[in-house]
Scaffold this motif. Structure first.
Motif, PDB file in Angstrom:
ATOM      1  N   GLU A 161       0.797  -1.223   0.000  1.00  0.00           N
ATOM      2  CA  GLU A 161       0.000   0.000   0.000  1.00  0.00           C
ATOM      3  C   GLU A 161       0.832   1.278   0.000  1.00  0.00           C
ATOM      4  N   HIS A 162       2.134   1.168   0.141  1.00  0.00           N
ATOM      5  CA  HIS A 162       2.958   2.348   0.386  1.00  0.00           C
ATOM      6  C   HIS A 162       3.844   2.722  -0.791  1.00  0.00           C
ATOM      7  N   ILE A 163       3.481   2.361  -1.995  1.00  0.00           N
ATOM      8  CA  ILE A 163       4.341   2.656  -3.143  1.00  0.00           C
ATOM      9  C   ILE A 163       4.509   4.159  -3.347  1.00  0.00           C
ATOM     10  N   SER A 164       3.435   4.924  -3.152  1.00  0.00           N
ATOM     11  CA  SER A 164       3.523   6.373  -3.378  1.00  0.00           C
ATOM     12  C   SER A 164       4.336   7.055  -2.283  1.00  0.00           C
ATOM     13  N   SER A 165       4.109   6.690  -1.032  1.00  0.00           N
ATOM     14  CA  SER A 165       4.878   7.305   0.061  1.00  0.00           C
ATOM     15  C   SER A 165       6.351   6.902  -0.036  1.00  0.00           C
ATOM     16  N   TYR A 166       6.618   5.657  -0.412  1.00  0.00           N
ATOM     17  CA  TYR A 166       8.012   5.240  -0.604  1.00  0.00           C
ATOM     18  C   TYR A 166       8.661   6.041  -1.723  1.00  0.00           C
ATOM     19  N   SER A 167       7.915   6.252  -2.817  1.00  0.00           N
ATOM     20  CA  SER A 167       8.443   7.036  -3.935  1.00  0.00           C
ATOM     21  C   SER A 167       8.671   8.480  -3.525  1.00  0.00           C
ATOM     22  N   ASN A 168       7.772   9.030  -2.709  1.00  0.00           N
ATOM     23  CA  ASN A 168       7.980  10.391  -2.192  1.00  0.00           C
ATOM     24  C   ASN A 168       9.295  10.479  -1.417  1.00  0.00           C
ATOM     25  N   PHE A 169       9.561   9.455  -0.609  1.00  0.00           N
ATOM     26  CA  PHE A 169      10.799   9.423   0.169  1.00  0.00           C
ATOM     27  C   PHE A 169      12.016   9.328  -0.748  1.00  0.00           C
ATOM     28  N   ALA A 190       3.250  15.510   6.251  1.00  0.00           N
ATOM     29  CA  ALA A 190       1.964  15.125   5.664  1.00  0.00           C
ATOM     30  C   ALA A 190       2.132  14.700   4.213  1.00  0.00           C
ATOM     31  N   LEU A 191       3.013  15.363   3.482  1.00  0.00           N
ATOM     32  CA  LEU A 191       3.187  15.062   2.063  1.00  0.00           C
ATOM     33  C   LEU A 191       3.866  13.718   1.841  1.00  0.00           C
ATOM     34  N   ILE A 192       4.905  13.460   2.607  1.00  0.00           N
ATOM     35  CA  ILE A 192       5.702  12.265   2.345  1.00  0.00           C
ATOM     36  C   ILE A 192       4.972  10.982   2.733  1.00  0.00           C
ATOM     37  N   SER A 193       4.036  11.071   3.666  1.00  0.00           N
ATOM     38  CA  SER A 193       3.316   9.873   4.099  1.00  0.00           C
ATOM     39  C   SER A 193       2.049   9.619   3.289  1.00  0.00           C
ATOM     40  N   SER A 194       1.721  10.529   2.385  1.00  0.00           N
ATOM     41  CA  SER A 194       0.509  10.375   1.575  1.00  0.00           C
ATOM     42  C   SER A 194       0.727   9.374   0.449  1.00  0.00           C
ATOM     43  N   GLN A 195      -0.357   8.705   0.058  1.00  0.00           N
ATOM     44  CA  GLN A 195      -0.294   7.783  -1.075  1.00  0.00           C
ATOM     45  C   GLN A 195      -0.614   8.519  -2.378  1.00  0.00           C
ATOM     46  N   LYS A 196       0.008   9.687  -2.508  1.00  0.00           N
ATOM     47  CA  LYS A 196      -0.079  10.511  -3.715  1.00  0.00           C
ATOM     48  C   LYS A 196       1.309  11.022  -4.013  1.00  0.00           C
TER      49      LYS A 196
END
Length: 219
Positions: free
Chosen positions: A162-170, A207-213
């Motif tokens: 479920e965390h592909i977007s937050s991982y990518s943000n990181f 807030a941004l980095i933990s979002s799935q966006k």
């Protein structure tokens, strides 16, 4: 363990991106160009996943095939991945401990269960509906937000991640910090690691980095 495997895949794709740039642009170890080439893989996931959805074809097998291909690519880059760890240890750990410590806490943030309203309401929910074939059942205004985020989340949900977007943000946050160091070192412009400290000190970043966006996708 899954994040360690994901890190190896990330470094493998980055190494492949570096070699592509060296072949096409004759640029060696240019983190800026490498980042844009690395982003191509996300564009590829979005493009294929969206067309599979339009054609009413399950994207599950595409997910499996894509992961198999990038795993093979990463295994072929194992020597370069090892060198990245050595360079990171010698050039960054001793000189940038504060930034790396903050980055570590940000990484712990993306490990937390998804909790923000937008991710729960449509970034993940619409992705789940794409996968289980119920997208056209009980449609609502939230569906106007359908975009690349949902299709990339749909891709990762096929393997229950479920965390592909937050991982990518990181990952892209890390790229941004290392790119500033690279720019200062090569072009004598910018503030280098100081820019990274300023960026990491922004409270809204949590807030941004933990979002799935995707919030840190280069454009």
């Amino acid at each position: 363990m899954s994040y360690f495997f994901l890190l190896l895949l990330t470094l493998g794709l980055y190494s492949a991106s570096s070699k592509i740039n060296q072949y096409i642009f004759n640029e060696k170890e240019n983190i800026i160009i490498n980042t844009f080439t690395f982003s191509f893989f996300f564009g590829l996931i979005y493009l294929i996943s969206s067309y599979l959805f339009i054609l009413n074809i399950s994207g599950r097998y595409f997910t499996y095939l894509f992961l198999a291909v990038i795993t093979i690519i990463s295994l072929l880059q194992i020597k370069e991945i090892y060198n990245y760890f050595k360079i990171f240890k010698s050039n960054y750990i001793s000189n940038n401990r504060i930034v790396l410590t903050i980055l570590l806490f940000y990484f712990f943030t993306i490990l937390l269960p998804v909790a923000d309203e937008d991710s729960l309401r449509y970034h993940l929910e619409i992705a789940k509906k794409i996968n289980n074939g119920s997208f056209y059942i009980n449609t609502w205004f939230d569906y106007i937000t359908l975009g690349a985020h949902e299709f990339i989340n749909s891709f990762a949900l096929h393997i229950n991640f479920e965390h592909i977007s937050s991982y990518s943000n990181f990952v892209y946050l890390s790229f941004a910090i290392f790119a500033n160091i690279y720019i200062l070192k090569k072009y004598k412009e910018g503030s280098g690691i100081l820019s990274g400290i300023i960026l990491l000190s922004c409270p809204y970043l949590l807030a941004l980095i933990s979002s799935q966006k995707f919030y840190f996708f280069p454009c």
